[in-house]
Motif scaffolding. Structure first.
Motif, PDB file in Angstrom:
ATOM      1  N   ILE A 165      -8.660 -29.892  65.762  1.00 27.84           N
ATOM      2  CA  ILE A 165     -10.001 -29.288  65.702  1.00 27.84           C
ATOM      3  C   ILE A 165      -9.936 -27.824  66.128  1.00 27.84           C
ATOM      4  N   ARG A 166      -8.908 -27.134  65.692  1.00 28.69           N
ATOM      5  CA  ARG A 166      -8.813 -25.693  65.893  1.00 28.69           C
ATOM      6  C   ARG A 166      -9.068 -25.012  64.554  1.00 28.69           C
ATOM      7  N   LEU A 167      -9.847 -23.951  64.585  1.00 26.66           N
ATOM      8  CA  LEU A 167     -10.299 -23.319  63.356  1.00 26.66           C
ATOM      9  C   LEU A 167      -9.144 -22.688  62.581  1.00 26.66           C
ATOM     10  N   ILE A 168      -9.108 -22.967  61.266  1.00 28.08           N
ATOM     11  CA  ILE A 168      -8.168 -22.312  60.366  1.00 28.08           C
ATOM     12  C   ILE A 168      -8.886 -21.213  59.590  1.00 28.08           C
ATOM     13  N   VAL A 169     -10.054 -21.567  59.022  1.00 28.56           N
ATOM     14  CA  VAL A 169     -10.808 -20.591  58.226  1.00 28.56           C
ATOM     15  C   VAL A 169     -12.283 -20.975  58.248  1.00 28.56           C
ATOM     16  N   ALA A 170     -13.151 -19.952  58.215  1.00 26.42           N
ATOM     17  CA  ALA A 170     -14.594 -20.205  58.184  1.00 26.42           C
ATOM     18  C   ALA A 170     -15.254 -19.210  57.245  1.00 26.42           C
TER      19      ALA A 170
ATOM     20  N   VAL B 278     -15.860 -20.245  65.922  1.00 26.19           N
ATOM     21  CA  VAL B 278     -15.452 -19.029  65.219  1.00 26.19           C
ATOM     22  C   VAL B 278     -14.982 -17.962  66.211  1.00 26.19           C
ATOM     23  N   LEU B 279     -15.692 -17.829  67.324  1.00 25.69           N
ATOM     24  CA  LEU B 279     -15.331 -16.803  68.304  1.00 25.69           C
ATOM     25  C   LEU B 279     -14.073 -17.154  69.075  1.00 25.69           C
ATOM     26  N   GLY B 280     -13.912 -18.447  69.391  1.00 25.89           N
ATOM     27  CA  GLY B 280     -12.774 -18.871  70.207  1.00 25.89           C
ATOM     28  C   GLY B 280     -11.670 -19.542  69.444  1.00 25.89           C
ATOM     29  N   ARG B 281     -11.795 -19.664  68.122  1.00 26.87           N
ATOM     30  CA  ARG B 281     -10.802 -20.306  67.248  1.00 26.87           C
ATOM     31  C   ARG B 281     -10.581 -21.769  67.588  1.00 26.87           C
ATOM     32  N   GLY B 282     -11.563 -22.387  68.217  1.00 31.31           N
ATOM     33  CA  GLY B 282     -11.446 -23.801  68.560  1.00 31.31           C
ATOM     34  C   GLY B 282     -12.695 -24.259  69.285  1.00 31.31           C
ATOM     35  N   VAL B 283     -12.724 -25.531  69.674  1.00 31.32           N
ATOM     36  CA  VAL B 283     -13.881 -26.086  70.371  1.00 31.32           C
ATOM     37  C   VAL B 283     -13.456 -26.606  71.737  1.00 31.32           C
TER      38      VAL B 283
ATOM     39  N   TYR C  26      -9.564 -30.904  58.724  1.00 40.62           N
ATOM     40  CA  TYR C  26     -10.908 -31.383  58.399  1.00 40.62           C
ATOM     41  C   TYR C  26     -11.719 -30.233  57.798  1.00 40.62           C
ATOM     42  N   LEU C  27     -12.477 -30.545  56.752  1.00 35.98           N
ATOM     43  CA  LEU C  27     -13.448 -29.595  56.202  1.00 35.98           C
ATOM     44  C   LEU C  27     -14.826 -29.998  56.708  1.00 35.98           C
ATOM     45  N   TRP C  28     -15.592 -29.012  57.205  1.00 40.09           N
ATOM     46  CA  TRP C  28     -16.880 -29.288  57.822  1.00 40.09           C
ATOM     47  C   TRP C  28     -18.010 -28.569  57.097  1.00 40.09           C
ATOM     48  N   LEU C  29     -19.096 -29.293  56.882  1.00 37.25           N
ATOM     49  CA  LEU C  29     -20.348 -28.722  56.391  1.00 37.25           C
ATOM     50  C   LEU C  29     -21.461 -29.131  57.349  1.00 37.25           C
ATOM     51  N   ILE C  30     -22.229 -28.171  57.848  1.00 33.47           N
ATOM     52  CA  ILE C  30     -23.376 -28.517  58.686  1.00 33.47           C
ATOM     53  C   ILE C  30     -24.476 -29.047  57.767  1.00 33.47           C
TER      54      ILE C  30
END
Length: 404
Positions: free
Chosen positions: A20-25, A40-45, A92-96
């Protein structure tokens, strides 16, 4: 692909890796929540959010999953599409999902996830091949045999893996095994190590660093201007230890070698980093990140092994203390007392005992050992003896010697 899908659906889209670390947004469309902004700011949650979404079984899913909102974590409803290739989970691909997605929109997201899976798989394979080559080269570069080091040096130069062959420093990080009460996760640790190698390489200019991965351990070699800035290497160690500790849930330690003038001397910095990491692992009081320059006399003691020192070679005063029926308590007391430079108040707080109790123990230690804790040489005898036992792995044997 992510931007195209986001523009088509007019929703923000993100792809995370397995941790769950950001690759692309994509850009946002006003649908973001605090979790997405922090990602997005921290590249992860945060770990609590990661644990929550993983508890929903998304790592086992093969089809898109609707994730319900979770107000306690400020998490809006989401669609999670597993990113896989040949059934291997890659992210994982995420859509709000503030408003429901249509079947057509979900299919479009699934198509992007499938295409992303192929790209990530190819990237992983290419990286693993490059990493395997780097692992072998660094192993030879740090070898005892001068011929192996010369061969590795020539190949690194020929392949153009490094741009600068001057000013070299080595950092070595290890994820320690889980305690007996915990469940070991060697596969997860090795995956976290490989992912950290990728992130580390991406944080340095091309040709400025090489990373080696080996099971629970990674080794970073930096050259040029980066190696001359001692604090920057320590900052990198702080970052790596923090991220690996959070990802694996295990204690991590780092050892830092000193800067060497050229790549030909990299094995010296590596050996220093190895000893510093070993010492940090055995002596937690030194902290999780230890540089060679921080070790002092421990640098010499850590080079010894049980084969070099038998229990019979330890000072008789220490052996007498170890043979007492309360040896564990007395040894722990005198070690803490000497670690804290004879500060009674700090020692009583560290041991969670009343000062009167501490004075009783110290008196008993003097009686049993035959040494005076007011004498500098006596203090040195006990302190170095105990630390030597820890660094050679003989402490448990020392405590278990036959009782008088």
């Amino acid at each position: 692909m992510v931007d195209s899908l986001a523009n088509r659906l007019q929703r923000s889209v993100a792809i995370d890796d397995r941790q769950i670390r950001l690759i692309v947004a994509s850009k946002h469309f006003g649908d973001e929540d605090p979790v997405r902004v922090k990602s997005v700011l921290g590249r992860g949650v945060e770990s609590g959010i990661r644990d929550h979404v993983l508890s929903l079984g998304i790592d086992r899913a093969t089809e898109p999953q609707h994730i319900p909102p979770f107000p306690p974590l400020q998490l809006k409803a989401r669609l999670c599409v597993p990113v896989r290739y040949n059934e291997v989970l890659l992210g994982y691909l995420w859509l709000i999902e503030e408003k429901p997605l249509t079947a057509e929109e979900i299919n479009a997201a699934s198509a992007v996830a499938e295409a992303a899976g192929l790209i990530l798989y190819k990237t992983d394979v290419a990286f693993e091949r490059r990493q395997a080559a780097a692992d072998a080269l660094l192993r030879d570069l740090f070898a005892d045999r001068a011929a192996s080091r010369s061969s590795a040096l020539a190949e690194i130069r020929e392949e153009g893996l490094l741009r600068d062959f001057k000013q070299v420093r080595v950092m070595r990080v290890r994820v320690l095994p889980a305690a007996q009460s915990e469940t070991p996760d060697p596969d997860g640790v090795e995956t976290a190590i490989l992912q950290m190698c990728r992130r580390l390489l991406g944080s340095y200019p091309e040709g400025g660093a090489i990373v080696q991965a080996h099971r629970r351990q990674l080794t970073l070699l930096v050259t040029g201007g980066t190696a001359t800035r001692v604090q920057s290497v320590r900052d990198a160690a702080t970052w790596v230890v923090a991220h690996l500790s959070e990802t694996t849930g295990l204690r991590c330690v780092a050892g830092l070698g000193m800067k060497q003038p050229s790549l030909r001397d990299a094995h010296i910095s590596h050996e220093q980093a190895r000893i510093a990491q070993k010492t940090a692992q055995i002596l937690p009081a030194l902290g999780d990140i230890v540089g060679w320059e921080d070790l002092g006399v421990f640098a010499l003691l850590a080079k010894l092994s049980p084969d070099d020192v038998s229990l019979a070679a330890y000072p008789p005063a220490l052996l007498r203390l170890a043979a007492d029926r309360n040896a564990e308590v007395l040894l722990a007391t005198v070690e803490t007392y000497l670690d804290l430079a004879g500060d009674v108040q700090a020692t009583s707080q560290a041991l969670h005992v009343h000062r009167a109790t501490l004075y009783q123990r110290l008196s008993r230690i003097e009686v049993v050992s035959g040494l005076s804790l007011r004498d500098g040489t006596s203090r040195l005898t006990l302190h170095l003896g105990i630390k030597l036992a820890r660094l050679t792995g003989q402490y448990d044997d020392l405590v278990s010697i036959e009782r008088a």
